[in-house]
Design an enzyme around this catalytic site. Structure first.
Site, mmCIF file in Angstrom:
data_model
loop_
_atom_site.group_PDB
_atom_site.id
_atom_site.type_symbol
_atom_site.label_atom_id
_atom_site.label_comp_id
_atom_site.label_asym_id
_atom_site.label_seq_id
_atom_site.Cartn_x
_atom_site.Cartn_y
_atom_site.Cartn_z
ATOM 1 N N LYS A 51 -0.694 -3.957 -3.612
ATOM 2 C CA LYS A 51 -2.009 -3.374 -3.258
ATOM 3 C C LYS A 51 -2.292 -1.945 -4.082
ATOM 4 C CE LYS A 51 -4.735 -1.629 0.694
ATOM 5 N NZ LYS A 51 -4.939 -0.292 0.270
ATOM 6 N N GLU B 236 10.861 5.505 -9.529
ATOM 7 C CA GLU B 236 10.641 5.766 -11.320
ATOM 8 C C GLU B 236 10.739 7.312 -11.312
ATOM 9 O OE1 GLU B 236 7.035 2.405 -12.086
ATOM 10 O OE2 GLU B 236 6.607 4.612 -12.300
ATOM 11 N N SER C 291 0.555 -1.342 0.006
ATOM 12 C CA SER C 291 -0.002 0.066 -0.021
ATOM 13 C C SER C 291 0.842 1.297 -0.114
ATOM 14 C CB SER C 291 -0.900 -0.012 1.126
ATOM 15 O OG SER C 291 -1.932 0.882 1.320
#
Length: 493
Positions: free
Chosen positions: A347, A333, A322
């Site tokens: 999740k 990224e 999560s």
């Protein structure tokens, strides 16, 4: 507002009525009597409607919802004809709970007032229990991650362990909140969980003594050569503040590089993940995206402010879920920070809560989140840049200290003890689930080294000491931390 609108429409209608020349003439007395008669008849009709048509009277002004007829009829039937008295509140709670469960979404829950209180405690203050994040998945209660230093972690509870029973009561089919109410309890009391770790493996009973679980979520330590390691165990209401304090502490101690440890972090509050991601991602770069059912995609980007510029590596594993995955994806990224460890939990949805007047609430999934590059990691997880597995002994089962193991004992616990003894440098003989004289001799040597009563039997304090020793051994020889240190040393060159 509707009443006002209707009144305006009536006024407009009056203005559209054609005007006729002349008036209807009527004597004053007759006019007053006529008005009185109209009022009297209107009041009489209203009284009759309220007396004999209560159901219709209740629905006056309300839009009829025919899709709820079956629900209303069931409620009325049970209230009237069930063989015992039933509480209205229980029926209503059950109806709402069933509606939410029909979504087949492990992250959507209806929480009663008591369950809602437990949920709030888990993210804002300390509580008493075993210290493990759980979720309902395909009808089973699954451990997302134990909390660092908690009784659950010390007992050997691992991510993805299935809890099938609590004190002998099956939890299959329960919501996570229902299971939590069974597992939590007063400090000092015990609870026995039945755990399934691997398919086909015999379920194991684990007895854990409950304790106070403080919501300390940030754990800093300085390693060698200016490498700071900060572990974030979950995202509660004060995690960002605590992290900033930990970073200041590490900077004062000469931090030259950083290992951010998100392993076994089950997530938590979204705003905390945003605030912390902002420390590592350059201004204007994406942190993550939120995609709604109507097709709208909302982008969250990094803002200006304090930025961590020292070389950094982030640790993740199957217990990272999560909000910790949002942070991991953002730094990976959008900031080029490498991830080390194992694939994360997976999740990829966002939840919100709506509270009812009685203190209960409904938690439901309102959107899915995407990584900066638009990837949806739900049920797939995030692959680390450098995969490093933990040693096999890290996933060994818990040995119950209340069980006595001695010569001629034969069980999976004996095999676990022999594996641990061998890893710690003792010689238990053949690792074969059988407690023989070699096993006894190895236990005696361990007891002598730990200054325990030398009985050659494994139980009580000896079992606890053995489990603690292997945990310390793992911390000292953590291969994922070692790989992160190695990568950071290369960056410095």
């Amino acid at each position: 507002m509707k009443v006002v609108k209707w009144m305006e429409e009536d006024q407009n209608n009056k203005e559209d009525i054609p005007q006729h020349g002349g008036f209807i003439k009527m004597k004053k007395f007759r006019f007053v009597m006529l008005i009185f008669l109209i009022v009297f008849l209107t009041a009489g009709v209203t009284i009759l409607a309220l007396s004999f048509g209560d159901e219709k009277a209740v629905n006056v002004g309300m839009q009829e919802r025919s899709e709820f007829n079956k629900l209303y009829n069931t409620y009325d039937k049970l209230k009237k004809s069930y063989f015992q008295d039933v509480k209205e509140e229980k029926l209503i709670d059950g109806a709402i709970d069933g509606m939410v469960k029909a979504l087949d979404d492990p992250y959507s829950d209806y929480m009663t007032k008591e369950e809602s209180k437990v949920f709030e405690e888990s993210i804002t203050s300390s509580f008493e229990g075993i210290g493990a994040e759980i979720q309902e998945k395909n009808g089973a209660i699954v451990v997302v991650s134990p909390i660092k230093g908690s009784p659950a972690e010390k007992a050997g509870i691992k991510p993805n362990d299935k809890v099938t029973e609590v004190d002998g009561k099956s939890v299959r089919g329960m919501s996570a909140n229902e299971a939590v109410l069974l597992i939590r309890g007063e400090k000092g009391t015990k609870v026995t969980l039945t755990i399934e770790r691997k398919e086909g493996e015999e379920p194991k009973k684990v007895t854990i003594r409950r304790d106070e679980i403080p919501i300390n979520t940030v754990y800093p330590e300085m390693l060698d050569n200016g490498v700071a390691k900060i572990q974030i165990t979950s995202f509660s209401s004060h995690t960002d503040k605590d992290l900033n304090e930990a970073l200041k502490e590490m900077e004062d101690k000469g931090m030259k590089s950083l290992i951010l440890d998100l392993r076994k972090n089950p997530g938590g509050l979204l705003d905390q993940a945003i605030n912390i991601s902002n420390l590592f991602v350059p201004k204007g770069e994406k942190l993550f995206q939120v995609a709604y059912r109507n097709g709208k995609v909302e982008e969250y980007v990094a803002k200006d402010g304090k930025k961590i510029t020292v070389p950094t590596v982030v640790l993740v594993d199957e217990g990272s879920a999560s909000a910790s995955e949002i942070l991991a994806a953002a730094v990976s990224e959008s900031a080029g920070i490498p991830l080390v460890g194992e694939k994360t939990f997976g999740k990829g949805t966002v939840q919100t809560t709506d509270e009812f007047q009685d203190g209960s609430n409904i938690k439901y999934t309102m959107a899915k989140w995407l990584t900066p590059e638009g990837n949806w990691i739900n049920e797939k997880g995030i692959q680390p840049d450098k995969r490093v597995a933990m040693p096999k002994y890290a996933s060994l089962s818990y040995i119950d200290p209340d069980h006595k193991l001695k010569v001629d004992s034969a069980s999976s616990d004996v095999k676990t003890a022999e594996q641990i003894l061998k890893e710690l440098g003792y010689n238990p003989g053949k690792v074969d689930s059988y407690y023989d004289e070699d096993t006894k001799q190895a236990v005696m040597e361990f007891q002598q080294d730990e200054k325990l009563e030398t009985t050659g039997e494994l139980s009580g304090d000896t079992t606890i000491a053995l489990m603690n020793k292997i945990r310390e051994h793992l911390l000292e020889n953590d291969p994922q931390v070692k790989e992160a240190v190695k990568m950071l040393s290369k960056k410095k060159k």
